[in-house]
Design a protein around this motif. Structure first.
Motif, mmCIF file in Angstrom:
data_model
loop_
_atom_site.group_PDB
_atom_site.id
_atom_site.type_symbol
_atom_site.label_atom_id
_atom_site.label_comp_id
_atom_site.label_asym_id
_atom_site.label_seq_id
_atom_site.Cartn_x
_atom_site.Cartn_y
_atom_site.Cartn_z
ATOM 1 N N HIS A 185 0.865 -1.175 0.000
ATOM 2 C CA HIS A 185 0.000 0.000 0.000
ATOM 3 C C HIS A 185 0.901 1.223 0.000
ATOM 4 N N PRO A 186 0.478 2.307 -0.644
ATOM 5 C CA PRO A 186 1.391 3.450 -0.781
ATOM 6 C C PRO A 186 1.873 4.038 0.527
ATOM 7 N N SER A 187 1.104 3.948 1.596
ATOM 8 C CA SER A 187 1.530 4.704 2.780
ATOM 9 C C SER A 187 1.839 3.817 3.972
ATOM 10 N N ASP A 202 2.754 11.423 2.569
ATOM 11 C CA ASP A 202 1.518 10.742 2.933
ATOM 12 C C ASP A 202 0.356 11.712 3.001
ATOM 13 N N LYS A 260 -13.194 -2.197 -1.966
ATOM 14 C CA LYS A 260 -13.566 -1.263 -0.892
ATOM 15 C C LYS A 260 -12.896 0.091 -1.070
ATOM 16 N N TYR A 261 -11.646 0.073 -1.494
ATOM 17 C CA TYR A 261 -10.965 1.350 -1.729
ATOM 18 C C TYR A 261 -11.713 2.159 -2.774
ATOM 19 N N ARG A 299 -16.362 9.418 -1.463
ATOM 20 C CA ARG A 299 -15.701 10.683 -1.133
ATOM 21 C C ARG A 299 -15.804 11.660 -2.289
ATOM 22 N N GLU A 351 -4.337 9.111 -2.992
ATOM 23 C CA GLU A 351 -3.547 7.900 -3.214
ATOM 24 C C GLU A 351 -2.887 7.380 -1.948
ATOM 25 N N SER A 352 -2.662 8.241 -0.940
ATOM 26 C CA SER A 352 -1.995 7.700 0.239
ATOM 27 C C SER A 352 -2.974 6.953 1.135
ATOM 28 N N GLU A 353 -4.271 7.119 0.911
ATOM 29 C CA GLU A 353 -5.219 6.368 1.733
ATOM 30 C C GLU A 353 -5.879 5.250 0.933
ATOM 31 N N PHE A 354 -6.412 5.612 -0.227
ATOM 32 C CA PHE A 354 -7.204 4.640 -0.983
ATOM 33 C C PHE A 354 -6.516 4.216 -2.275
ATOM 34 N N VAL A 355 -5.212 4.190 -2.265
ATOM 35 C CA VAL A 355 -4.419 3.708 -3.383
ATOM 36 C C VAL A 355 -4.627 4.569 -4.630
ATOM 37 N N LEU A 411 -15.104 3.455 -1.362
ATOM 38 C CA LEU A 411 -14.931 4.571 -0.432
ATOM 39 C C LEU A 411 -14.433 5.808 -1.176
ATOM 40 N N VAL A 470 -3.136 7.701 8.283
ATOM 41 C CA VAL A 470 -1.944 7.906 7.478
ATOM 42 C C VAL A 470 -1.019 8.916 8.145
ATOM 43 N N ASP A 488 -7.925 16.811 -3.589
ATOM 44 C CA ASP A 488 -7.964 15.703 -4.537
ATOM 45 C C ASP A 488 -8.452 14.414 -3.895
ATOM 46 N N VAL A 498 -11.072 14.618 4.586
ATOM 47 C CA VAL A 498 -12.384 14.556 3.938
ATOM 48 C C VAL A 498 -13.435 15.355 4.706
#
Lengths: 368, 350, 174
Positions: free
Chosen positions: A15-17, A120, B157-158, B165, B236-240, B161, A353, B231, B319
């Motif tokens: 995962h990225p973070s 992040d 799920k990503y 958002r 991307e750092s949370e939901f890829v 969600l 994060v 954005d 969010v």
């Protein structure tokens, strides 16, 4: 009131973070985290078992792979345990050189921390600035040890070799330049409204809990506990150096971030003093002779040092043979990570994060 | 009656001696030609934006950006495009196949349709709809549907969600955006985009007449464009990768195109509503059409530059913070702006 | 050191012997029955930071070593308990220091010491189902163990290399 259904969200191991291969299993209610479970071990290499079949000197390079961001402090923590075990003392010039590289290593670590934390949070610029300056320090390390990440520089009896020609001047120039770079980060980041919105008031950990969970390093100092092993249980030559312990009492992630910024400045201050001492002192940087096959007497020692991420300890037991009987590693990332579920309970997944970034772990250090 | 691209083409053809009375076939050909022209134009702009984003962001971040492909990496977007088109197109096993297929189109098509009533220059407009700005607002409100469909159909799920958002954000910022546009419409007295541009020629740029409105529009526009700091579409750092986590290959390329077309579209709207559209000082000797298109492009690029600059400077807002800014700050301010504008217009000041 | 005397005075029969580590840290070997009581007393006396728990395998017996530090008194103290190797069980100190949680799990995972009254004693670094405890001196290093994805998507430990995606065996131990 509408009822919502809880669900499980799997974050990681890729995962990225997650800064490596860590897996979170989150119990979520919408975007709110109800419960966090961590699944570790994807990077477990069995370093403690490997140590039992290596000689004391052979294990030094393995410590570089523990927390591969700040190899110098890992080298030193292990080395110190071995030296305590065998009662070796290192020339003072060598100790100052060790302090110098460790403090520069701390700056490297905190730079990487700052960069990845804001990456992040989706700010992609700080990491580039940080890498620009980290590069300069790594160049110095390269001139000392021949490597940029895995140094194998500090070893029992001293360091790998004396400083190369021109090292003092290069280091002095860098130490003169770095404060303005750190000011640049501070200008970009510290007073940014969005960063304050994201970091202030989340990831709270009160001093009592912080101590009880065994949280150490900047995480502990961010909870208002003024404790630094360099000051309170001094090792090497830290008791001869002048520096402050950076502490803040807000207990939130912003405080922990600011502490890292302050620590970078303090480390620069220490590095300057160490550099002066290296220039002033004469003599070797290592004990005159250190055998490759080295058999300390039976016994045990535990050394702990203030690594950039927290308290790093090595417990070494010798049975009189050339291999350590047992090496146990107390890694700061592992122990600091334990407090994470407490810190993120009830927060949003975006906060996870941020809080996870602020714990500043290195998976090599967690899984060993 | 405003000149459109169609009129201009017919005029140009008549200059070289081609005219075609009432027959329908050449007309259809010309209309198709214009459609292709529009698509190619937008695609070229999008390609340029991706290059510009990389270069500007690179220089903000003390690096150089793409340098290998072509002079200063100018051919990078083409290489990227080839890469995207030749990648494997994966559909997840448990995805809803039809919805999964159609979602990129639902997002992509409206992002191109908004350019129909857009005055690119004097005489360079596809169709000067009398309800221009209303049409644009209505069309651009379709893309959240596609985003939701994409998130739902991926069975991830990503993605789900992320799409929730994105939709929440799009809807909350559409309202202040439309409310501020009403301010402009009140001053102009017309919904036509061309009229809005011309009115700014007579008075002054609306950014000076509607400063509060402009700031609200700018913030809402950044949210609508889903650019950092807003954005959430991607996060991307949370939901890829947000709602398009599962998409790859051509379908991903459509989302990518739509995102940048959206960036272009909203920058164009902003340039038209607040910066005088294609109006600008003319240099004698250069045809008015080219000059006006040039001015328009410069303004759009300036706005795009601003968004890239912003991306290099600030992190993402959380969010719940985005939504509370939208509902608790932006909408009341937009209403206030509308109220003040209404009073001034009624009083004959504006 | 005075804390060791305090412990001796308070728990007359708990302390079996005292010793000094090579680095000068004072330690005491205590009876495992009184471990939690002694730890509770240490915590009350200001030893609030549990630095590390290490499990030791001395082939004939096992040990658990606790390195404790006091933030207020700025002192170290080391505790040791000796365990029977055939049944290495000791009481958990999570009730005293919450930070012992993962450390005890790790000790259980890697060396096979069971901590009674631990809230959630599972393997932590190795996957469930791993055969043996690697840091024991008699751990069988010749058996390769692999983690594969099971039917339901969970991790399954196996010694059967034929089910791996990577078919070829990279190195031959013979």
């Amino acid at each position: 009131m509408t009822e919502t259904e809880e669900f499980t969200l799997n974050v990681g191991p890729v995962h990225p973070s997650t800064h490596g291969v860590l897996r979170f299993v989150l119990r979520m209610d919408g975007e709110t985290i109800k419960d966090t479970e961590m699944v570790l071990g994807q990077l477990h290499r069995g370093l403690e078992k490997i140590a039992e079949s290596r000689s004391y000197l052979q294990f030094v390079p393995y410590t570089d792979r523990l927390d591969y961001i700040s190899g110098m402090t890992n080298n030193y923590a292990y080395t110190k345990a071995v030296e305590d075990l065998a009662g070796i003392t290192v020339p003072r010039r060598g100790e100052y050189l060790r302090v110098l590289v460790m403090e520069l290593g701390r700056i490297v670590n905190h730079m990487l921390f700052t960069g990845t934390l804001f990456l992040d949070l989706a700010a992609s610029t700080p990491i580039m600035y940080c890498f620009r300056d980290r590069h300069n320090i790594l160049e110095l390390f390269e001139s000392l040890s021949g490597a940029r990440i895995t140094f194998n520089y500090i070893r029992p009896g001293g360091v790998r070799g004396d400083i190369p020609e021109g090292f003092i001047d290069k280091t002095r120039a860098l130490l003169k330049e770095l404060p303005s770079r750190i000011d640049e980060y501070a200008e970009l980041l510290n007073d940014n409204e969005i960063i304050k919105m994201r970091l202030k008031g989340i990831g709270m950990l009160n001093p009592k809990d912080a101590i009880n969970y065994g949280v150490t390093g900047p995480m502990l100092r961010g909870s208002g506990v003024s404790h630094d092993i360099r000051k309170d249980d001094p090792y090497s030559v830290y008791d001869e150096l002048d520096f402050k312990v950076c502490t803040r009492s807000e207990c939130d992630t912003y405080a922990r971030y600011i502490i890292r910024m302050d620590e970078m400045r303090e480390s620069l201050h220490i590095a300057e003093q160490a550099l002066d001492a290296i220039e002033r002192l004469q003599g070797p940087v290592s004990t005159s002779y250190f055998p490759r096959i080295f058999k300390p007497a039976r016994g045990e020692s535990y050394s702990r040092i203030e690594a950039p991420k927290g308290e790093l300890g090595f417990y070494i037991v010798s049975d009189g043979s050339e291999h350590p009987y047992r090496v146990k590693i107390r890694s700061p990332s592992f122990c600091n990570l334990m407090a994470l579920p407490q810190m993120v309970k009830g927060l949003k997944i975006s906060d996870l994060v941020a809080v996870f970034g602020i714990v500043d772990i290195c998976l090599g250090d967690v899984d060993r | 009656m405003t000149q459109t691209i169609y009129d201009n083409i017919v005029y140009l053809l008549s200059l070289v001696g081609i005219s075609f009375g009432d027959s329908i076939v050449p007309k259809i050909i010309i209309v198709l030609l214009i459609a292709v022209l529009l698509l190619v134009g937008v695609a070229l702009m999008v390609m340029f934006f991706t290059w510009m984003e990389r270069k500007v962001l690179g220089h903000v971040q003390v690096r150089r950006g793409p340098m290998i492909t072509g002079p200063h990496g100018l051919l990078q977007p083409i290489v990227d495009g080839i890469k995207l088109l030749t990648k494997e197109d994966i559909t997840p096993k448990r995805a809803d196949k039809w919805l999964y297929f159609i979602a990129p189109l639902i997002v992509f098509v409206p992002s191109i349709l908004v350019f129909i009533p857009m005055p690119f220059g004097q005489g360079a407009i596809v169709s000067d709809l009398p309800v221009g700005i209303l049409y644009i607002m209505a069309i651009s409100a379709i893309s959240p549907v596609g985003i939701l469909v994409a998130g739902w159909a991926s069975d991830n799920k990503y993605a789900l969600l992320g799409s929730l958002r994105a939709v929440a954000q799009d809807i909350s910022y559409e309202i202040p955006m439309v409310l501020t546009v009403i301010g402009v419409v009140l001053i102009t007295g017309s919904l036509s985009m061309q009229d809005i541009v011309l009115a700014q020629g007579e008075k002054t740029w609306f950014v000076f007449l509607q400063p509060l409105g402009f700031i609200i529009f700018l913030i809402a526009a950044i949210a609508e464009m889903s650019r950092i700091p807003f954005d959430l579409h991607e996060s991307e750092s949370e939901f890829v990768a947000g709602f398009f986590t599962e998409y790859s290959g051509m379908k991903f390329a459509f989302f990518f195109l739509a995102e940048y077309a959206h960036l272009f579209g909203i920058s164009a709207i902003m340039a038209t509503l607040y910066f005088g559209g294609w109006q600008g000082p003319l240099i004698p000797g250069i045809p008015v059409v080219i000059m006006s298109i040039g001015w328009f492009t410069i303004k759009v690029l300036a706005i795009v530059f601003f968004t890239i600059w912003l991306r290099g400077t600030v992190p993402r807002v959380r969010v719940d913070q985005i939504l509370s800014i939208g509902w608790k700050v932006m909408i009341p301010l937009a209403l206030l702006n509308l109220f003040i504008t209404g009073l001034l217009v009624a009083g004959g000041v504006l | 050191m005075n804390i060791i005397n305090d412990v001796k005075n308070r728990f007359e029969h708990a302390v079996v012997e005292t010793y000094t580590q090579n680095d000068g840290k004072e330690g005491m070997l205590i009876k495992k029955e009184s471990l939690v009581d002694v730890c509770g007393f240490l915590y009350k006396s200001g030893f609030d930071h549990l630095s590390m728990i290490s499990g030791m395998d001395y082939v004939e017996w096992m040990e658990v070593v606790y390195h404790v530090w006091s933030y207020t008194r700025k002192e170290n103290v080391v505790l040791k308990v000796k365990l029977d190797r055939s049944m290495p069980v000791v009481d958990s100190v999570v009730s005293v220091w919450s930070g012992a949680d993962w450390m005890e799990r790790e000790t259980y995972d890697l060396i096979g010491i069971t901590f009674e009254n631990h809230p959630d004693l599972r393997r932590i670094l190795l996957p469930e189902g791993w055969i043996g405890h690697p840091l024991r001196k008699d751990y069988d290093l010749t058996v390769d163990q692999y983690v594969i994805i099971g039917e339901d998507g969970s991790d399954v430990v196996t010694t059967d290399a034929s089910k791996l995606l990577r078919k070829e065996v990279l190195h031959d131990r013979n």
